[in-house]
Design a protein around this motif. Structure first.
Motif, PDB file in Angstrom:
ATOM      1  N   VAL A 185      72.989  23.966  47.008  1.00  0.00           N
ATOM      2  CA  VAL A 185      71.884  24.033  47.958  1.00  0.00           C
ATOM      3  C   VAL A 185      71.889  25.363  48.714  1.00  0.00           C
ATOM      4  CG1 VAL A 185      71.066  23.068  50.140  1.00  0.00           C
ATOM      5  CG2 VAL A 185      71.573  21.549  48.230  1.00  0.00           C
ATOM      6  N   CYS A 186      73.067  25.815  49.119  1.00  0.00           N
ATOM      7  CA  CYS A 186      73.148  27.071  49.871  1.00  0.00           C
ATOM      8  C   CYS A 186      72.695  28.261  49.027  1.00  0.00           C
ATOM      9  CB  CYS A 186      74.566  27.293  50.377  1.00  0.00           C
ATOM     10  SG  CYS A 186      75.020  26.211  51.746  1.00  0.00           S
ATOM     11  N   ASN A 187      72.925  28.200  47.731  1.00  0.00           N
ATOM     12  CA  ASN A 187      72.474  29.289  46.859  1.00  0.00           C
ATOM     13  C   ASN A 187      70.961  29.403  46.820  1.00  0.00           C
ATOM     14  OD1 ASN A 187      75.015  30.226  46.109  1.00  0.00           O
ATOM     15  ND2 ASN A 187      75.169  28.840  44.361  1.00  0.00           N
ATOM     16  N   LEU A 188      70.268  28.324  47.178  1.00  0.00           N
ATOM     17  CA  LEU A 188      68.803  28.341  47.201  1.00  0.00           C
ATOM     18  C   LEU A 188      68.255  28.891  48.514  1.00  0.00           C
ATOM     19  CD1 LEU A 188      68.109  24.809  45.646  1.00  0.00           C
ATOM     20  CD2 LEU A 188      68.063  27.029  44.479  1.00  0.00           C
ATOM     21  N   THR A 189      69.137  29.148  49.488  1.00  0.00           N
ATOM     22  CA  THR A 189      68.669  29.544  50.818  1.00  0.00           C
ATOM     23  C   THR A 189      69.058  30.974  51.184  1.00  0.00           C
ATOM     24  OG1 THR A 189      70.681  28.741  51.930  1.00  0.00           O
ATOM     25  CG2 THR A 189      68.876  27.164  51.599  1.00  0.00           C
ATOM     26  N   LYS A 190      69.493  31.751  50.219  1.00  0.00           N
ATOM     27  CA  LYS A 190      70.031  33.075  50.535  1.00  0.00           C
ATOM     28  C   LYS A 190      68.982  34.040  51.068  1.00  0.00           C
ATOM     29  CE  LYS A 190      74.150  33.091  47.659  1.00  0.00           C
ATOM     30  NZ  LYS A 190      74.912  33.736  46.579  1.00  0.00           N
ATOM     31  N   ASN A 191      67.724  33.759  50.835  1.00  0.00           N
ATOM     32  CA  ASN A 191      66.675  34.648  51.338  1.00  0.00           C
ATOM     33  C   ASN A 191      66.042  34.149  52.631  1.00  0.00           C
ATOM     34  OD1 ASN A 191      66.890  36.482  49.148  1.00  0.00           O
ATOM     35  ND2 ASN A 191      65.655  35.123  47.865  1.00  0.00           N
ATOM     36  N   THR A 192      66.658  33.126  53.257  1.00  0.00           N
ATOM     37  CA  THR A 192      66.141  32.628  54.530  1.00  0.00           C
ATOM     38  C   THR A 192      66.904  33.275  55.676  1.00  0.00           C
ATOM     39  OG1 THR A 192      67.682  30.765  54.540  1.00  0.00           O
ATOM     40  CG2 THR A 192      65.533  30.415  53.491  1.00  0.00           C
ATOM     41  N   ASN A 194      69.296  33.522  58.936  1.00  0.00           N
ATOM     42  CA  ASN A 194      70.488  32.829  59.395  1.00  0.00           C
ATOM     43  C   ASN A 194      70.170  31.785  60.454  1.00  0.00           C
ATOM     44  OD1 ASN A 194      73.033  33.582  58.173  1.00  0.00           O
ATOM     45  ND2 ASN A 194      72.605  35.669  58.844  1.00  0.00           N
ATOM     46  N   ARG A 195      69.266  32.112  61.365  1.00  0.00           N
ATOM     47  CA  ARG A 195      69.071  31.268  62.528  1.00  0.00           C
ATOM     48  C   ARG A 195      68.353  29.959  62.223  1.00  0.00           C
ATOM     49  NH1 ARG A 195      70.729  33.586  67.102  1.00  0.00           N
ATOM     50  NH2 ARG A 195      70.991  35.842  67.164  1.00  0.00           N
ATOM     51  N   CYS A 196      67.746  29.837  61.093  1.00  0.00           N
ATOM     52  CA  CYS A 196      67.101  28.561  60.745  1.00  0.00           C
ATOM     53  C   CYS A 196      67.662  28.017  59.435  1.00  0.00           C
ATOM     54  CB  CYS A 196      65.588  28.728  60.658  1.00  0.00           C
ATOM     55  SG  CYS A 196      65.026  29.971  59.480  1.00  0.00           S
ATOM     56  N   LEU A 197      68.843  28.480  59.076  1.00  0.00           N
ATOM     57  CA  LEU A 197      69.426  28.102  57.796  1.00  0.00           C
ATOM     58  C   LEU A 197      69.661  26.604  57.695  1.00  0.00           C
ATOM     59  CD1 LEU A 197      70.524  29.234  55.131  1.00  0.00           C
ATOM     60  CD2 LEU A 197      72.750  29.469  56.244  1.00  0.00           C
ATOM     61  N   ASP A 198      70.137  25.978  58.782  1.00  0.00           N
ATOM     62  CA  ASP A 198      70.446  24.555  58.716  1.00  0.00           C
ATOM     63  C   ASP A 198      69.212  23.717  58.445  1.00  0.00           C
ATOM     64  OD1 ASP A 198      69.403  25.195  61.177  1.00  0.00           O
ATOM     65  OD2 ASP A 198      70.805  23.990  62.344  1.00  0.00           O
ATOM     66  N   VAL A 199      68.059  24.140  58.940  1.00  0.00           N
ATOM     67  CA  VAL A 199      66.814  23.405  58.716  1.00  0.00           C
ATOM     68  C   VAL A 199      66.528  23.290  57.222  1.00  0.00           C
ATOM     69  CG1 VAL A 199      64.328  23.387  59.110  1.00  0.00           C
ATOM     70  CG2 VAL A 199      65.865  24.108  60.938  1.00  0.00           C
ATOM     71  N   TYR A 200      66.684  24.387  56.508  1.00  0.00           N
ATOM     72  CA  TYR A 200      66.438  24.389  55.068  1.00  0.00           C
ATOM     73  C   TYR A 200      67.496  23.586  54.319  1.00  0.00           C
ATOM     74  CZ  TYR A 200      63.041  28.147  55.815  1.00  0.00           C
ATOM     75  OH  TYR A 200      61.968  28.881  56.232  1.00  0.00           O
ATOM     76  N   ILE A 201      68.746  23.766  54.709  1.00  0.00           N
ATOM     77  CA  ILE A 201      69.833  23.138  53.964  1.00  0.00           C
ATOM     78  C   ILE A 201      69.767  21.618  54.043  1.00  0.00           C
ATOM     79  CG2 ILE A 201      72.337  22.779  53.966  1.00  0.00           C
ATOM     80  CD1 ILE A 201      72.667  25.761  54.379  1.00  0.00           C
ATOM     81  N   TYR A 202      69.554  21.074  55.242  1.00  0.00           N
ATOM     82  CA  TYR A 202      69.476  19.612  55.354  1.00  0.00           C
ATOM     83  C   TYR A 202      68.295  19.061  54.557  1.00  0.00           C
ATOM     84  CZ  TYR A 202      73.060  19.486  58.983  1.00  0.00           C
ATOM     85  OH  TYR A 202      74.248  19.587  59.678  1.00  0.00           O
ATOM     86  N   PHE A 203      67.177  19.773  54.573  1.00  0.00           N
ATOM     87  CA  PHE A 203      66.023  19.305  53.802  1.00  0.00           C
ATOM     88  C   PHE A 203      66.341  19.304  52.302  1.00  0.00           C
ATOM     89  CE2 PHE A 203      62.067  20.067  51.450  1.00  0.00           C
ATOM     90  CZ  PHE A 203      61.335  18.960  51.851  1.00  0.00           C
ATOM     91  N   LEU A 204      66.987  20.359  51.830  1.00  0.00           N
ATOM     92  CA  LEU A 204      67.331  20.433  50.412  1.00  0.00           C
ATOM     93  C   LEU A 204      68.365  19.379  50.035  1.00  0.00           C
ATOM     94  CD1 LEU A 204      67.445  24.310  49.970  1.00  0.00           C
ATOM     95  CD2 LEU A 204      65.736  22.749  49.022  1.00  0.00           C
ATOM     96  N   LEU A 205      69.294  19.094  50.922  1.00  0.00           N
ATOM     97  CA  LEU A 205      70.271  18.038  50.653  1.00  0.00           C
ATOM     98  C   LEU A 205      69.585  16.692  50.478  1.00  0.00           C
ATOM     99  CD1 LEU A 205      73.154  18.945  53.142  1.00  0.00           C
ATOM    100  CD2 LEU A 205      73.257  19.038  50.650  1.00  0.00           C
TER     101      LEU A 205
END
Length: 237
Positions: A185-192, A194-205
């Motif tokens: 999941v984190c590999n899908l967020t490398k272009n986001t 840092n400050r909103c990274l958790d928002v994307y990661i939890y959604f992808l999980l």
């Protein structure tokens, strides 16, 4: 079989920067976990300008078989580099990843054991977190976590997309995830950012299964003057 039993099950990933006032409390809460499995603590020290590095060195000397320091010669976060994905996760040895930033801390020595017991017996869930309290650092005032009104006494909260869009119910310090899924999941967020990274990661999980929030408060999320969450009291909308 003996080697398998001694293998590391959980990698605790801790990031710290200028946390001289807080890091001892954080590390004390990480090293005191009572588990029937082996775990490690990876501490990413992002070139602090205060005494954070010296504090970390003291703990490494005291717990050399538990704490793995990742010292940096330059500040990585300021370059908008995702530090965990690039510098921490490649060194993870555990089947699971647990997270805690250096100004937060855990309050229950059974925290990791409870979460791993759940995930080991419920493979359909993508992550396990738990309740927490927020400490407003300046006022030294404890308040409820976001979305606390969603919790029913003595019941765990299943986190699906409906709950996700209704209220923000977790923070990094509460979260345990299977390593392979988390890295994917984190590999899908490398272009986001840092400050909103958790928002994307939890959604992808959540695309891989519901999460669970255990109905036990086992950590403290600290609001400081440096935090991005100052002034936020609840994410319900």
């Amino acid at each position: 079989k003996g080697e398998l039993l001694m293998s590391i099950k959980v990698s605790v990933c801790c990031t710290t920067y200028n946390h001289e006032r807080y890091l001892e409390r954080c590390l004390d809460s990480l090293v005191c976990q009572k588990t029937n499995f082996k775990y490690e603590i990876l501490v990413f020290e992002d070139c602090s300008t205060d005494s954070t590095k010296e504090i970390l060195r003291k703990y490494v000397e005291k717990y050399p078989d538990l704490i793995v320091p990742l010292y940096q010669e330059e500040n990585r976060y300021s370059k908008d580099i995702h530090v965990c994905e690039n510098f921490v996760f490649p060194l993870v040895r555990g089947k699971y990843v647990a997270l805690c930033e250096g100004d937060d801390y855990w309050t229950d020595p059974q925290k990791l054991q409870r979460q791993i017991d759940f995930l080991e017996t419920h493979p359909e869930y993508s992550f396990c977190c738990h309740r927490f309290n927020i400490l407003k650092d300046k006022e030294q005032l404890f308040i409820h976590e976001y979305g606390y009104k969603l919790y029913v006494p003595e019941q765990d909260l299943i986190i699906d997309e409906e709950v996700y869009f209704k209220a923000w119910v977790t923070q990094w310090l509460t979260t345990v995830v299977r390593t392979d899924l988390f890295v994917e999941v984190c590999n899908l967020t490398k272009n986001t950012f840092n400050r909103c990274l958790d928002v994307y990661i939890y959604f992808l999980l959540l695309q891989h299964g519901n999460g669970i929030s255990l109905n036990q408060s086992m950590g403290i999320y600290r609001w400081t003057n440096q935090g991005a969450s100052i002034g936020r009291t609840d994410f319900q909308h």
